[in-house]
Scaffold this motif. Structure first.
Motif, PDB file in Angstrom:
ATOM      1  N   PHE A  76      23.210 -58.325 -52.692  1.00  0.00           N
ATOM      2  CA  PHE A  76      23.043 -58.311 -51.241  1.00  0.00           C
ATOM      3  C   PHE A  76      22.044 -59.376 -50.826  1.00  0.00           C
ATOM      4  O   PHE A  76      21.127 -59.730 -51.588  1.00  0.00           O
ATOM      5  CB  PHE A  76      22.564 -56.931 -50.765  1.00  0.00           C
ATOM      6  CG  PHE A  76      23.507 -55.814 -51.134  1.00  0.00           C
ATOM      7  CD1 PHE A  76      24.612 -55.545 -50.344  1.00  0.00           C
ATOM      8  CD2 PHE A  76      23.297 -55.047 -52.273  1.00  0.00           C
ATOM      9  CE1 PHE A  76      25.493 -54.523 -50.675  1.00  0.00           C
ATOM     10  CE2 PHE A  76      24.168 -54.036 -52.617  1.00  0.00           C
ATOM     11  CZ  PHE A  76      25.270 -53.762 -51.817  1.00  0.00           C
ATOM     12  N   GLN A  77      22.209 -59.875 -49.624  1.00  0.00           N
ATOM     13  CA  GLN A  77      21.343 -60.944 -49.140  1.00  0.00           C
ATOM     14  C   GLN A  77      19.894 -60.498 -48.982  1.00  0.00           C
ATOM     15  O   GLN A  77      18.980 -61.308 -49.082  1.00  0.00           O
ATOM     16  CB  GLN A  77      21.875 -61.475 -47.808  1.00  0.00           C
ATOM     17  CG  GLN A  77      23.137 -62.321 -47.944  1.00  0.00           C
ATOM     18  CD  GLN A  77      23.590 -62.877 -46.615  1.00  0.00           C
ATOM     19  OE1 GLN A  77      23.608 -62.161 -45.608  1.00  0.00           O
ATOM     20  NE2 GLN A  77      23.950 -64.155 -46.591  1.00  0.00           N
ATOM     21  N   ASN A  78      19.670 -59.213 -48.718  1.00  0.00           N
ATOM     22  CA  ASN A  78      18.313 -58.741 -48.449  1.00  0.00           C
ATOM     23  C   ASN A  78      17.568 -58.299 -49.699  1.00  0.00           C
ATOM     24  O   ASN A  78      16.522 -57.666 -49.599  1.00  0.00           O
ATOM     25  CB  ASN A  78      18.350 -57.594 -47.431  1.00  0.00           C
ATOM     26  CG  ASN A  78      19.159 -56.399 -47.937  1.00  0.00           C
ATOM     27  OD1 ASN A  78      19.799 -56.478 -48.984  1.00  0.00           O
ATOM     28  ND2 ASN A  78      19.131 -55.319 -47.175  1.00  0.00           N
ATOM     29  N   MET A  79      18.093 -58.600 -50.890  1.00  0.00           N
ATOM     30  CA  MET A  79      17.361 -58.272 -52.123  1.00  0.00           C
ATOM     31  C   MET A  79      16.077 -59.081 -52.201  1.00  0.00           C
ATOM     32  O   MET A  79      15.990 -60.190 -51.664  1.00  0.00           O
ATOM     33  CB  MET A  79      18.231 -58.560 -53.350  1.00  0.00           C
ATOM     34  CG  MET A  79      19.335 -57.548 -53.587  1.00  0.00           C
ATOM     35  SD  MET A  79      20.308 -57.978 -55.061  1.00  0.00           S
ATOM     36  CE  MET A  79      21.319 -56.518 -55.223  1.00  0.00           C
ATOM     37  N   THR A  80      15.082 -58.529 -52.884  1.00  0.00           N
ATOM     38  CA  THR A  80      13.782 -59.198 -53.010  1.00  0.00           C
ATOM     39  C   THR A  80      13.662 -59.890 -54.361  1.00  0.00           C
ATOM     40  O   THR A  80      14.233 -59.448 -55.363  1.00  0.00           O
ATOM     41  CB  THR A  80      12.639 -58.195 -52.844  1.00  0.00           C
ATOM     42  OG1 THR A  80      12.771 -57.164 -53.830  1.00  0.00           O
ATOM     43  CG2 THR A  80      12.661 -57.566 -51.463  1.00  0.00           C
ATOM     44  N   CYS A  81      12.895 -60.962 -54.385  1.00  0.00           N
ATOM     45  CA  CYS A  81      12.647 -61.729 -55.612  1.00  0.00           C
ATOM     46  C   CYS A  81      11.161 -62.014 -55.738  1.00  0.00           C
ATOM     47  O   CYS A  81      10.442 -62.101 -54.732  1.00  0.00           O
ATOM     48  CB  CYS A  81      13.393 -63.063 -55.598  1.00  0.00           C
ATOM     49  SG  CYS A  81      15.163 -62.943 -55.314  1.00  0.00           S
TER      50      CYS A  81
END
Length: 810
Positions: free
Chosen positions: A337-342
């Motif tokens: 998903f685009q809103n995943m955190t890194c």
């Protein structure tokens, strides 16, 4: 009291005298200062320099210099050398304490050839044992060869041992494990074999163990689980197999590198303080353990090219310390998903060649200038041609049992029926093939039991020392010849050669030059051979050629036109050798240039990379696969032949028996005046072939024949200009036939390594390993871009398998 103090000073090293005198002054009355100054003068003049090395140890160092054949790094050593006070440098350091050598660091030049046959590893360690206080011993790239002798146990004070990049072979002997103070053991890039000994558990203080690039095999012993002091464990590029022992008790372990083995299938049990886990190119399977998300110190994780299946753990992207993550070449599933955190420090991510779907997280695409993110060959919703349709990932997940059948409903019942029917057909074919394989295997076993065992080298010349054929350092590479499909090296009779060439008829003559005639022949079994005939002088006895024949008999490799045998013809009057015949395999598919520059069928881009990889592997074998290595081989694109599988084979190399002086075993590269390399061919022998390969690679890319040095200079300038241009302009130098076939990243990698190979300064050219890595990377990028699952013998996914069919990837 003064006399007593002076006596103490006479027994004190000079560097501590000043400190002692300060203490003495404080205890004296002012009237005694003059007397003390006189004492100081006497002491400084008469006290011997007690930090000078013991004479016996100085002679031992000079003995080491002699035993390693006076390398350039030790050229300044002499009887007048002050070993303990010499300035250290990266290649040579001697550290002393109380008249004894405690540390010895000697590093030779890269790719140093093996020491002469007169070298004795046993004598070498006998001399080393005369330095009994050694705590650090680092001897790298010196050409040492032989098995580790038991005398290493005499160096009982050793704490650090580094003997990398030599030619040591055999097993790690038990005496190594009697070194109770040993904390670091590094034996990288040697030829050690057998299993890693169970007795390693005796090294209770061991903190660093590195055995990369040897031939250790079998499973790791369970005793590894008790090495609680271990911090670094590097066993990459061996032949280790099976599951790893439980390493969770190794609470100090920080680095684990097991790349390029056959380990698996279970992921290793580790402590949570590990910082680097490198497991690529093994046989690990199943899913990743969930507790990986709790490895808060983990900075590097590489599990690429294994057999992992199941859901990808998104939490790996946000581990607090993660910087490098590579899961490529597995069967990980899941939705991104685009809103995943890194993690903000995550600089390299490779998700390619999996079964991931969804959208690429925004945190991976932001600040892209400082990040490398690879994601091809998934089912992501991205507007490029590097992704599969979503049904592909679902079908693949079903095939490997990741998804249950009820989840596979892409186009209603009809799709499910088609998939079910296809699966049934595949299973039926597989079972039938398995049955046929079992029957054939039983037949082959029965045949093998009836035949006597065959040796690797048959019909050896009478002049060969028996020890040579059993010596591990010379048969290390030839142990792998069984998979080559090439007959064993043997001696031929003159009658066989006359029959093969119709008595050396003119129609069989393929060419003639300074090295004699070259004939085409056909043996009784129908196999074609190339026969080189050399006329010899009477003064050159057959014994002069034994060493050369021994070397030639080992020139057998996938990417060389391999030697099949030899034949001597004798003068009838005195039995001296009149002619020497060398027999090689015959390669029928033309030269590399004819498959690139001639009108008609031309190699595709992936075939060209594959061919270039084959040439580099051939160079690598010539440099290090035999002893001594062959350098300055005058490589030309017209000397690269392609067989029926389009496997590249180097047909001309620097054979010592063809050299006019025929004196030295290690070649000086004095021949080959036709090279394009600037500055002659007398220095940097290992980089001469790299330069010549750069010329070949430039012709592979451009498709244009390079005939003169002027043409080479012009094309090199074009190459340098095009590398910095954009994708469209970069292709102006590329062969139009392949311009649309290659992806920009793959092309750029090849062009950059080509330009580095063509560096005017030899020291700026890449190593053969560096060239090979870049070409394999370019092939991997190209295959991922094409989404093509086919791979040839030269594919980086299966680099060691022999070719089974022509390379047809377009």
């Amino acid at each position: 009291m003064l006399v007593q103090k002076a006596g103490i000073l006479l027994r004190t090293p000079k560097k501590n005298i000043v400190l002692q005198l300060l203490v003495l002054f404080r205890a004296m009355s002012p009237g005694s200062y003059i007397t003390c100054l006189l004492t100081l003068f006497v002491v400084l003049v008469l006290v011997p320099n007690t930090h000078e090395l013991q004479l016996s140890q100085a002679w031992s160092l000079l003995g080491i210099q002699r035993l390693v054949n006076y390398p350039s790094v030790l050229s300044n050593w002499s009887t007048n050398t002050d070993f303990c006070n010499a300035d250290p440098n990266p290649y040579l350091t001697v550290v002393c304490y109380e008249e004894s050598v405690t540390q010895l660091h000697i590093r030779g030049s890269e790719n140093s050839p093996p020491l002469p046959r007169s070298f004795s590893i046993d004598s070498f360690f006998t001399t080393l044992s005369r330095l009994p206080n050694l705590t650090v011993l680092s001897l790298t790239s010196l050409g040492l060869w032989g098995p580790l002798p038991a005398k290493i146990s005499r160096l009982s004070s050793l704490e650090i041992v580094n003997m990398s990049s030599n030619y040591l072979y055999g097993t790690i002997i038990q005496q190594v494990f009697s070194l109770n103070n040993l904390q670091t053991l590094i034996l990288d890039h040697n030829m050690f074999s057998g299993r890693v000994p169970d007795a390693i558990s005796k090294l209770h203080l061991l903190a660093v163990l590195s055995l990369r690039n040897n031939t250790f095999s079998g499973p790791l012993p369970k005793s590894f689980s008790v090495l609680e002091s271990l911090r670094v464990l590097v066993l990459s590029s061996n032949s280790l197999s099976g599951d790893l022992p439980d390493l969770s008790r190794l609470t100090n372990l920080q680095v684990l590198n097991l790349e390029n083995n056959y380990l698996g299938p279970n992921f290793p049990r580790l402590g949570r303080k590990v910082a680097s886990i490198m497991l690529s190119k093994n046989m690990f399977g199943g899913g990743l353990p969930a507790n990986l998300s709790s490895y808060y110190l983990l900075e590097q994780l590489d599990v690429s090219f294994n057999r992992f299946v199941g859901p990808f753990l998104p939490s790996l992207l946000s581990l607090p310390s993660i910087r490098y993550l590579n899961i490529a070449g597995n069967r990980f599933t899941g939705m991104l998903f685009q809103n995943m955190t890194c993690n903000d420090d995550l600089m390299f991510v490779d998700l390619s060649s999996n079964l991931l779907s969804g959208k690429l997280p925004t945190c991976l695409t932001s600040d892209s200038k400082n990040k490398v993110v690879l994601y091809s060959s998934n089912c992501l919703k991205i507007k490029d041609h590097s992704q599969h349709p979503s049904s592909f990932c679902q079908t693949q997940a079903l095939a490997v049992g990741i998804l249950p059948h009820k989840e596979m409903r892409v186009s209603g019942g009809r799709t499910a029926m088609v998939v079910g029917a296809a699966t049934g057909i595949v299973v039926s074919v597989f079972l039938l093939g398995l049955a046929v394989f079992s029957v054939l295997r039983k037949i082959n076993i029965k045949r093998a039991m009836k035949k006597p065992p065959r040796r690797i080298v048959e019909h050896a010349s009478n002049g060969y020392p028996p020890k040579l054929l059993a010596d591990a350092r010379y048969i290390y590479q030839t142990m792998k010849l069984g998979a080559l499909g090439i007959p064993s090296y043997r001696s031929f009779s003159l009658e066989e050669l006359e029959a093969a060439t119709n008595n050396f008829e003119t129609s069989s003559l393929m060419g003639e030059g300074s090295h004699g005639q070259l004939y085409r022949g056909e043996l009784k079994d129908g196999s074609l051979v190339a026969i080189r005939c050399l006329k010899l002088k009477k003064s050159q006895n057959s014994q002069n050629f034994n060493h050369h024949i021994e070397l030639i008999s080992k020139l057998r490799y996938h990417h060389l036109v391999s030697a099949l045998g030899h034949c001597f013809e004798y003068h009838p009057d005195d039995s001296s050798v009149s002619r020497l015949f060398l027999i090689f395999e015959y390669v029928t598919n033309g030269t590399l240039r004819s498959n690139i520059s001639v009108e008609g069928h031309k190699l595709t881009w992936i075939q060209r990379i594959s061919t270039a990889i084959g040439v580099v592997k051939g160079i690598q074998f010539l440099h290090g696969g035999i002893i001594p290595g062959l350098f300055a081989n005058d490589l030309k694109i017209t000397n690269i032949l392609l067989d029926q599988n389009l496997t590249a084979k180097i047909s001309s190399y620097n054979l010592p028996v063809l050299a006019e002086n025929m004196k030295a075993m290690v070649l000086a590269g004095s021949s080959s005046s036709g090279s394009n390399e600037p500055g002659g061919r007398t220095k940097h022998l290992d980089t001469i072939d790299i330069y010549d390969f750069g010329v070949i690679l430039l012709e592979i890319v451009s498709g244009r024949p390079i005939i003169s040095t002027n043409e080479l200079a012009i094309m090199k300038d074009e190459l340098q200009e095009n590398i910095v241009a954009d994708g469209t302009a970069r292709r102006s130098i590329v062969d139009p036939i392949i311009s649309r076939q290659c992806c920009d990243e793959s092309l750029k990698v090849v062009m950059e390594i080509c330009l580095r190979c063509l560096s005017e300064e030899p020291t700026q050219r890449p190593s053969v390993e560096d060239v090979l890595w870049n070409l394999k990377f370019a092939a991997q990028v190209q295959e991922s871009w094409r989404g093509d699952s086919q791979s040839s013998e030269e594919s980086p996914l299966s680099p060691s398998q022999p070719p089974q069919s022509p390379i047809i990837l377009n």
